[in-house]
Design a protein around this motif. Structure first.
Motif, PDB file in Angstrom:
ATOM      1  N   GLU A  56      45.723 -17.823 -21.554  1.00  0.00           N
ATOM      2  CA  GLU A  56      46.384 -19.074 -21.148  1.00  0.00           C
ATOM      3  C   GLU A  56      47.069 -19.751 -22.327  1.00  0.00           C
ATOM      4  OE1 GLU A  56      43.528 -21.603 -19.207  1.00  0.00           O
ATOM      5  OE2 GLU A  56      42.890 -19.976 -17.894  1.00  0.00           O
ATOM      6  N   LEU A  57      46.395 -19.782 -23.472  1.00  0.00           N
ATOM      7  CA  LEU A  57      46.933 -20.480 -24.637  1.00  0.00           C
ATOM      8  C   LEU A  57      48.079 -19.741 -25.308  1.00  0.00           C
ATOM      9  CD1 LEU A  57      43.573 -21.756 -26.189  1.00  0.00           C
ATOM     10  CD2 LEU A  57      45.311 -23.119 -25.004  1.00  0.00           C
ATOM     11  N   THR A  58      48.112 -18.419 -25.191  1.00  0.00           N
ATOM     12  CA  THR A  58      49.165 -17.634 -25.840  1.00  0.00           C
ATOM     13  C   THR A  58      50.291 -17.239 -24.899  1.00  0.00           C
ATOM     14  OG1 THR A  58      48.028 -15.538 -25.415  1.00  0.00           O
ATOM     15  CG2 THR A  58      47.594 -16.624 -27.546  1.00  0.00           C
ATOM     16  N   GLY A  59      50.016 -17.196 -23.596  1.00  0.00           N
ATOM     17  CA  GLY A  59      51.007 -16.719 -22.646  1.00  0.00           C
ATOM     18  C   GLY A  59      51.144 -15.205 -22.656  1.00  0.00           C
ATOM     19  N   ILE A  60      50.210 -14.517 -23.296  1.00  0.00           N
ATOM     20  CA  ILE A  60      50.243 -13.053 -23.396  1.00  0.00           C
ATOM     21  C   ILE A  60      49.464 -12.470 -22.223  1.00  0.00           C
ATOM     22  CG2 ILE A  60      49.639 -11.071 -24.835  1.00  0.00           C
ATOM     23  CD1 ILE A  60      49.847 -12.931 -27.287  1.00  0.00           C
ATOM     24  N   ASP A  61      49.945 -11.359 -21.684  1.00  0.00           N
ATOM     25  CA  ASP A  61      49.332 -10.758 -20.504  1.00  0.00           C
ATOM     26  C   ASP A  61      47.946 -10.184 -20.800  1.00  0.00           C
ATOM     27  OD1 ASP A  61      49.611  -7.547 -20.754  1.00  0.00           O
ATOM     28  OD2 ASP A  61      51.339  -8.540 -21.663  1.00  0.00           O
ATOM     29  N   LYS A  62      47.192  -9.957 -19.724  1.00  0.00           N
ATOM     30  CA  LYS A  62      45.798  -9.526 -19.799  1.00  0.00           C
ATOM     31  C   LYS A  62      45.623  -8.211 -20.555  1.00  0.00           C
ATOM     32  CE  LYS A  62      41.804  -8.789 -16.786  1.00  0.00           C
ATOM     33  NZ  LYS A  62      41.322  -8.863 -15.409  1.00  0.00           N
ATOM     34  N   THR A  63      46.461  -7.225 -20.263  1.00  0.00           N
ATOM     35  CA  THR A  63      46.343  -5.916 -20.902  1.00  0.00           C
ATOM     36  C   THR A  63      46.572  -6.016 -22.410  1.00  0.00           C
ATOM     37  OG1 THR A  63      47.074  -4.833 -18.882  1.00  0.00           O
ATOM     38  CG2 THR A  63      47.238  -3.559 -20.909  1.00  0.00           C
ATOM     39  N   THR A  64      47.592  -6.750 -22.810  1.00  0.00           N
ATOM     40  CA  THR A  64      47.910  -6.893 -24.237  1.00  0.00           C
ATOM     41  C   THR A  64      46.794  -7.621 -24.967  1.00  0.00           C
ATOM     42  OG1 THR A  64      50.266  -6.879 -23.689  1.00  0.00           O
ATOM     43  CG2 THR A  64      49.648  -7.730 -25.867  1.00  0.00           C
ATOM     44  N   ILE A  65      46.244  -8.668 -24.357  1.00  0.00           N
ATOM     45  CA  ILE A  65      45.135  -9.396 -24.980  1.00  0.00           C
ATOM     46  C   ILE A  65      43.922  -8.483 -25.093  1.00  0.00           C
ATOM     47  CG2 ILE A  65      43.425 -11.234 -24.605  1.00  0.00           C
ATOM     48  CD1 ILE A  65      46.016 -12.265 -25.819  1.00  0.00           C
ATOM     49  N   SER A  66      43.642  -7.722 -24.066  1.00  0.00           N
ATOM     50  CA  SER A  66      42.502  -6.809 -24.092  1.00  0.00           C
ATOM     51  C   SER A  66      42.628  -5.805 -25.241  1.00  0.00           C
ATOM     52  CB  SER A  66      42.391  -6.079 -22.754  1.00  0.00           C
ATOM     53  OG  SER A  66      41.316  -5.184 -22.767  1.00  0.00           O
ATOM     54  N   LYS A  67      43.816  -5.231 -25.403  1.00  0.00           N
ATOM     55  CA  LYS A  67      44.046  -4.288 -26.502  1.00  0.00           C
ATOM     56  C   LYS A  67      43.890  -4.968 -27.858  1.00  0.00           C
ATOM     57  CE  LYS A  67      47.187  -1.223 -24.011  1.00  0.00           C
ATOM     58  NZ  LYS A  67      48.570  -0.750 -23.878  1.00  0.00           N
ATOM     59  N   ALA A  68      44.423  -6.165 -27.982  1.00  0.00           N
ATOM     60  CA  ALA A  68      44.317  -6.906 -29.246  1.00  0.00           C
ATOM     61  C   ALA A  68      42.852  -7.205 -29.568  1.00  0.00           C
ATOM     62  CB  ALA A  68      45.125  -8.201 -29.170  1.00  0.00           C
ATOM     63  N   LEU A  69      42.081  -7.599 -28.564  1.00  0.00           N
ATOM     64  CA  LEU A  69      40.667  -7.900 -28.784  1.00  0.00           C
ATOM     65  C   LEU A  69      39.907  -6.640 -29.208  1.00  0.00           C
ATOM     66  CD1 LEU A  69      39.896 -10.366 -25.858  1.00  0.00           C
ATOM     67  CD2 LEU A  69      40.248 -10.916 -28.273  1.00  0.00           C
ATOM     68  N   LYS A  70      40.204  -5.520 -28.590  1.00  0.00           N
ATOM     69  CA  LYS A  70      39.538  -4.266 -28.964  1.00  0.00           C
ATOM     70  C   LYS A  70      39.845  -3.896 -30.412  1.00  0.00           C
ATOM     71  CE  LYS A  70      39.201  -2.307 -24.351  1.00  0.00           C
ATOM     72  NZ  LYS A  70      39.713  -1.349 -23.387  1.00  0.00           N
ATOM     73  N   ARG A  71      41.110  -4.012 -30.788  1.00  0.00           N
ATOM     74  CA  ARG A  71      41.491  -3.678 -32.165  1.00  0.00           C
ATOM     75  C   ARG A  71      40.855  -4.641 -33.171  1.00  0.00           C
ATOM     76  NH1 ARG A  71      46.140  -0.769 -34.112  1.00  0.00           N
ATOM     77  NH2 ARG A  71      46.368  -2.585 -35.452  1.00  0.00           N
ATOM     78  N   LEU A  72      40.882  -5.928 -32.864  1.00  0.00           N
ATOM     79  CA  LEU A  72      40.281  -6.913 -33.773  1.00  0.00           C
ATOM     80  C   LEU A  72      38.774  -6.703 -33.889  1.00  0.00           C
ATOM     81  CD1 LEU A  72      42.288 -10.080 -32.705  1.00  0.00           C
ATOM     82  CD2 LEU A  72      42.429  -8.918 -34.922  1.00  0.00           C
ATOM     83  N   SER A  73      38.152  -6.350 -32.789  1.00  0.00           N
ATOM     84  CA  SER A  73      36.715  -6.083 -32.803  1.00  0.00           C
ATOM     85  C   SER A  73      36.403  -4.841 -33.637  1.00  0.00           C
ATOM     86  CB  SER A  73      36.206  -5.917 -31.373  1.00  0.00           C
ATOM     87  OG  SER A  73      34.832  -5.653 -31.365  1.00  0.00           O
ATOM     88  N   SER A  74      37.219  -3.798 -33.475  1.00  0.00           N
ATOM     89  CA  SER A  74      36.983  -2.563 -34.242  1.00  0.00           C
ATOM     90  C   SER A  74      37.191  -2.785 -35.738  1.00  0.00           C
ATOM     91  CB  SER A  74      37.885  -1.434 -33.742  1.00  0.00           C
ATOM     92  OG  SER A  74      39.224  -1.651 -34.121  1.00  0.00           O
ATOM     93  N   LYS A  75      37.997  -3.767 -36.090  1.00  0.00           N
ATOM     94  CA  LYS A  75      38.226  -4.098 -37.503  1.00  0.00           C
ATOM     95  C   LYS A  75      37.220  -5.146 -38.001  1.00  0.00           C
ATOM     96  CE  LYS A  75      43.112  -3.124 -37.189  1.00  0.00           C
ATOM     97  NZ  LYS A  75      44.471  -3.615 -37.326  1.00  0.00           N
ATOM     98  N   GLU A  76      36.300  -5.526 -37.111  1.00  0.00           N
ATOM     99  CA  GLU A  76      35.264  -6.515 -37.403  1.00  0.00           C
ATOM    100  C   GLU A  76      35.844  -7.874 -37.804  1.00  0.00           C
ATOM    101  OE1 GLU A  76      32.508  -4.684 -40.136  1.00  0.00           O
ATOM    102  OE2 GLU A  76      31.854  -3.242 -38.618  1.00  0.00           O
ATOM    103  N   LEU A  77      36.967  -8.220 -37.168  1.00  0.00           N
ATOM    104  CA  LEU A  77      37.587  -9.522 -37.393  1.00  0.00           C
ATOM    105  C   LEU A  77      37.154 -10.545 -36.339  1.00  0.00           C
ATOM    106  CD1 LEU A  77      41.147  -8.263 -38.349  1.00  0.00           C
ATOM    107  CD2 LEU A  77      39.361  -9.102 -39.901  1.00  0.00           C
ATOM    108  N   ILE A  78      36.651 -10.026 -35.208  1.00  0.00           N
ATOM    109  CA  ILE A  78      36.117 -10.890 -34.148  1.00  0.00           C
ATOM    110  C   ILE A  78      34.819 -10.281 -33.631  1.00  0.00           C
ATOM    111  CG2 ILE A  78      38.376 -11.748 -33.396  1.00  0.00           C
ATOM    112  CD1 ILE A  78      38.010  -9.832 -30.912  1.00  0.00           C
ATOM    113  N   GLU A  79      34.057 -11.115 -32.934  1.00  0.00           N
ATOM    114  CA  GLU A  79      32.850 -10.670 -32.235  1.00  0.00           C
ATOM    115  C   GLU A  79      32.951 -11.128 -30.794  1.00  0.00           C
ATOM    116  OE1 GLU A  79      29.665 -12.628 -34.292  1.00  0.00           O
ATOM    117  OE2 GLU A  79      29.407 -10.962 -35.686  1.00  0.00           O
TER     118      GLU A  79
END
Length: 144
Positions: A56-79
């Motif tokens: 909602e805050l970024t206006g980015i679609d669900k699939t793109t956000i999901s991919k970004a979250l997976k990548r950030l998680s794999s890089k240990e930048l988010i939990e």
């Protein structure tokens, strides 16, 4: 169709140019995508939020956000942690590494934003931001 007068086309061109000269450039130097940077920027202001709130805050679609979250998680930048209020959802938080990376990139992004602000007077900037908010609302109405 006259593309010079077609508002969605002109906004897309402007968005692409700004993105290429800012988030694409700085984020790629940190080995993250522009969308991953946007997630980190949102989390810096709203830690422990759901992926749907990030969308909602970024206006980015669900699939793109999901991919970004997976990548950030794999890089240990988010939990990701279970949302105590909704079992189907997860809360997203930045890790210390994520906060560190955000701290390194944010000054560059802020300076870049100042470059664009210098193109407008204070009144023009205020009017532009007001118009952007109205256009964002109009776009959300089309989606919903």
């Amino acid at each position: 169709m006259d593309l010079e007068q077609h508002l969605p086309f002109q906004i897309a061109v402007l968005s692409n140019l700004i993105k290429r000269g800012s988030s694409d450039l700085f984020a790629s130097q940190a080995n993250i995508s522009a969308n991953e940077w946007r997630v980190l920027a949102i989390l810096n202001q709203n830690n422990a939020i759901s992926s749907s709130t990030i969308r909602e805050l970024t206006g980015i679609d669900k699939t793109t956000i999901s991919k970004a979250l997976k990548r950030l998680s794999s890089k240990e930048l988010i939990e990701l942690s279970a949302d105590p209020n909704d079992r189907r959802s997860h809360l997203v938080c930045m890790t210390k590494q994520g906060l560190k990376l955000h701290g390194e990139l944010a000054p560059k992004m802020i300076a870049n934003g100042e470059h664009f602000k210098q193109s407008l007077s204070t009144g023009e900037l205020q009017l532009f931001l007001e118009l952007v908010k109205r256009l964002q609302q109009s776009a959300k109405e089309l989606i919903n």
